[in-house]
Design a protein around this motif. Sequence first.
Motif, PDB file in Angstrom:
ATOM      1  N   LYS A   1      24.984  30.467  14.419  1.00  0.00           N
ATOM      2  CA  LYS A   1      26.125  30.757  15.289  1.00  0.00           C
ATOM      3  C   LYS A   1      27.407  30.869  14.478  1.00  0.00           C
ATOM      4  O   LYS A   1      27.528  30.282  13.404  1.00  0.00           O
ATOM      5  N   ALA A   2      28.366  31.613  15.021  1.00  0.00           N
ATOM      6  CA  ALA A   2      29.664  31.793  14.362  1.00  0.00           C
ATOM      7  C   ALA A   2      30.777  31.367  15.306  1.00  0.00           C
ATOM      8  O   ALA A   2      30.818  31.793  16.466  1.00  0.00           O
ATOM      9  N   ARG A   3      31.656  30.537  14.816  1.00  0.00           N
ATOM     10  CA  ARG A   3      32.826  30.077  15.589  1.00  0.00           C
ATOM     11  C   ARG A   3      34.042  30.816  15.032  1.00  0.00           C
ATOM     12  O   ARG A   3      34.457  30.593  13.898  1.00  0.00           O
ATOM     13  N   ILE A   4      34.600  31.714  15.820  1.00  0.00           N
ATOM     14  CA  ILE A   4      35.638  32.626  15.353  1.00  0.00           C
ATOM     15  C   ILE A   4      37.003  32.176  15.868  1.00  0.00           C
ATOM     16  O   ILE A   4      37.152  31.827  17.038  1.00  0.00           O
ATOM     17  N   PHE A   5      38.002  32.223  14.984  1.00  0.00           N
ATOM     18  CA  PHE A   5      39.359  31.800  15.340  1.00  0.00           C
ATOM     19  C   PHE A   5      40.334  32.964  15.137  1.00  0.00           C
ATOM     20  O   PHE A   5      40.355  33.580  14.075  1.00  0.00           O
ATOM     21  N   ILE A   6      41.141  33.230  16.169  1.00  0.00           N
ATOM     22  CA  ILE A   6      42.125  34.309  16.142  1.00  0.00           C
ATOM     23  C   ILE A   6      43.513  33.728  16.376  1.00  0.00           C
ATOM     24  O   ILE A   6      43.713  32.928  17.289  1.00  0.00           O
ATOM     25  N   ASP A   7      44.472  34.096  15.539  1.00  0.00           N
ATOM     26  CA  ASP A   7      45.867  33.691  15.718  1.00  0.00           C
ATOM     27  C   ASP A   7      46.392  34.351  17.000  1.00  0.00           C
ATOM     28  O   ASP A   7      46.513  35.578  17.065  1.00  0.00           O
TER      29      ASP A   7
ATOM     30  N   LYS B   1      28.584  26.097   1.619  1.00  0.00           N
ATOM     31  CA  LYS B   1      28.041  24.758   1.363  1.00  0.00           C
ATOM     32  C   LYS B   1      26.559  24.866   1.023  1.00  0.00           C
ATOM     33  O   LYS B   1      25.792  25.521   1.740  1.00  0.00           O
ATOM     34  N   ASN B   2      26.160  24.214  -0.071  1.00  0.00           N
ATOM     35  CA  ASN B   2      24.739  24.168  -0.427  1.00  0.00           C
ATOM     36  C   ASN B   2      24.423  22.831  -1.093  1.00  0.00           C
ATOM     37  O   ASN B   2      25.265  21.925  -1.102  1.00  0.00           O
ATOM     38  N   SER B   3      23.249  22.718  -1.644  1.00  0.00           N
ATOM     39  CA  SER B   3      22.812  21.444  -2.237  1.00  0.00           C
ATOM     40  C   SER B   3      23.652  21.052  -3.447  1.00  0.00           C
ATOM     41  O   SER B   3      23.701  19.883  -3.826  1.00  0.00           O
ATOM     42  N   ARG B   4      24.334  22.021  -4.032  1.00  0.00           N
ATOM     43  CA  ARG B   4      25.169  21.743  -5.222  1.00  0.00           C
ATOM     44  C   ARG B   4      26.607  21.412  -4.855  1.00  0.00           C
ATOM     45  O   ARG B   4      27.425  21.145  -5.731  1.00  0.00           O
TER      46      ARG B   4
ATOM     47  N   LYS C   1      20.992  26.213  12.469  1.00  0.00           N
ATOM     48  CA  LYS C   1      20.333  25.895  13.736  1.00  0.00           C
ATOM     49  C   LYS C   1      20.471  24.414  14.120  1.00  0.00           C
ATOM     50  O   LYS C   1      20.309  24.049  15.280  1.00  0.00           O
ATOM     51  N   LYS C   2      20.782  23.558  13.136  1.00  0.00           N
ATOM     52  CA  LYS C   2      20.958  22.137  13.411  1.00  0.00           C
ATOM     53  C   LYS C   2      22.404  21.800  13.775  1.00  0.00           C
ATOM     54  O   LYS C   2      22.726  20.645  14.051  1.00  0.00           O
ATOM     55  N   GLY C   3      23.274  22.799  13.750  1.00  0.00           N
ATOM     56  CA  GLY C   3      24.670  22.573  14.102  1.00  0.00           C
ATOM     57  C   GLY C   3      25.545  22.178  12.933  1.00  0.00           C
ATOM     58  O   GLY C   3      26.711  21.785  13.126  1.00  0.00           O
ATOM     59  N   ASN C   4      25.030  22.275  11.702  1.00  0.00           N
ATOM     60  CA  ASN C   4      25.815  21.955  10.514  1.00  0.00           C
ATOM     61  C   ASN C   4      26.608  23.178  10.058  1.00  0.00           C
ATOM     62  O   ASN C   4      26.071  24.287  10.037  1.00  0.00           O
ATOM     63  N   ASP C   5      27.884  22.968   9.701  1.00  0.00           N
ATOM     64  CA  ASP C   5      28.663  24.096   9.195  1.00  0.00           C
ATOM     65  C   ASP C   5      28.232  24.415   7.765  1.00  0.00           C
ATOM     66  O   ASP C   5      28.214  23.551   6.898  1.00  0.00           O
TER      67      ASP C   5
END
Length: 210
Positions: free
Chosen positions: A165-171, A61-64, A185-189
Motif C-alpha cells: 500500500k502507498a500513503r500519499i501526502f499532498i500539500d 529500509k532493508n536489513s542493512r 503486507k505486514k503494515g511496516n513502512d
Amino acid sequence: MIALGGFMKRKILIGTLVSIPVIFIILIIIFRLTAEPSNEEIIETLKNIKNYSTKVEYIIKNSRGEEREETIQYYCSEIGGRIDFGEDRIKFYKDDKIIVKDNISNKKYEIDKDMDNFHSLAFMNQMLNLPMVDGEIKEGQEEWGDTEYLELICQLPFKNEHLDKARIFIDKNNKIPIGTIIYDKKGNDKVKIIYKEFQKLKKIDKELFY
C-alpha cells in the motif's frame, strides 16, 4: 420631532455599521466556498498535470538499515517521464517500455516496464490513478512539520509482499506533492518518497525525453 428624527438616523447608522462586518464575513465565506477547490479537485488537478519537474529522494529500509537515492524527475503528459540518477544513468518511461541511457558505458538499451515498477511509482499520474483503499481523502498536519496536507491510501498493483500500500501526502495550500510512504503486507513502512522543489510547468523542453 427633530430629536426623534435624529435618534432614528443614529439608529439606522449604528445598524448599518454593525451589519457591514456581518455582510463582509458572509461574502468571504461565499468566496472561499466558490473560489477554493475541494480536496477531490486538488487531487484530480494534480493527477492530470501536464508538465512538471522535481527532485525526488527515495529512502529504502532493508536489513542493512536505510539507503538513500537522489534523483531528478521530469514529466510530460504527451510523451512520458524521465528520471536522472545522477550523471551516470537516465531512464525514459514511455508507453510499455523503459529506455535506459548509460552514460558510463555510453550505451542506450530498452527494458520492459515491469522490470522497474519501483522508481516509476513516484510519477504523480501513476500514483494518483491507483485505487484508493477506503475511498476517503483525509486532512492532517502532524507528519510534515507545519504543512497542512491531504492524505490518501492507495493499493499497489504488484505481487510483491514488500510493496503493498502507498500513503500519499499532498500539500493542501500549495497543491503539490509532499511525499509517499510505502508499506509491506505486514503494515511496516519500507520506502519513503520525498518530493523537493516541485514545479508545475506550462511548457517543458521535449528534447529532454529523447
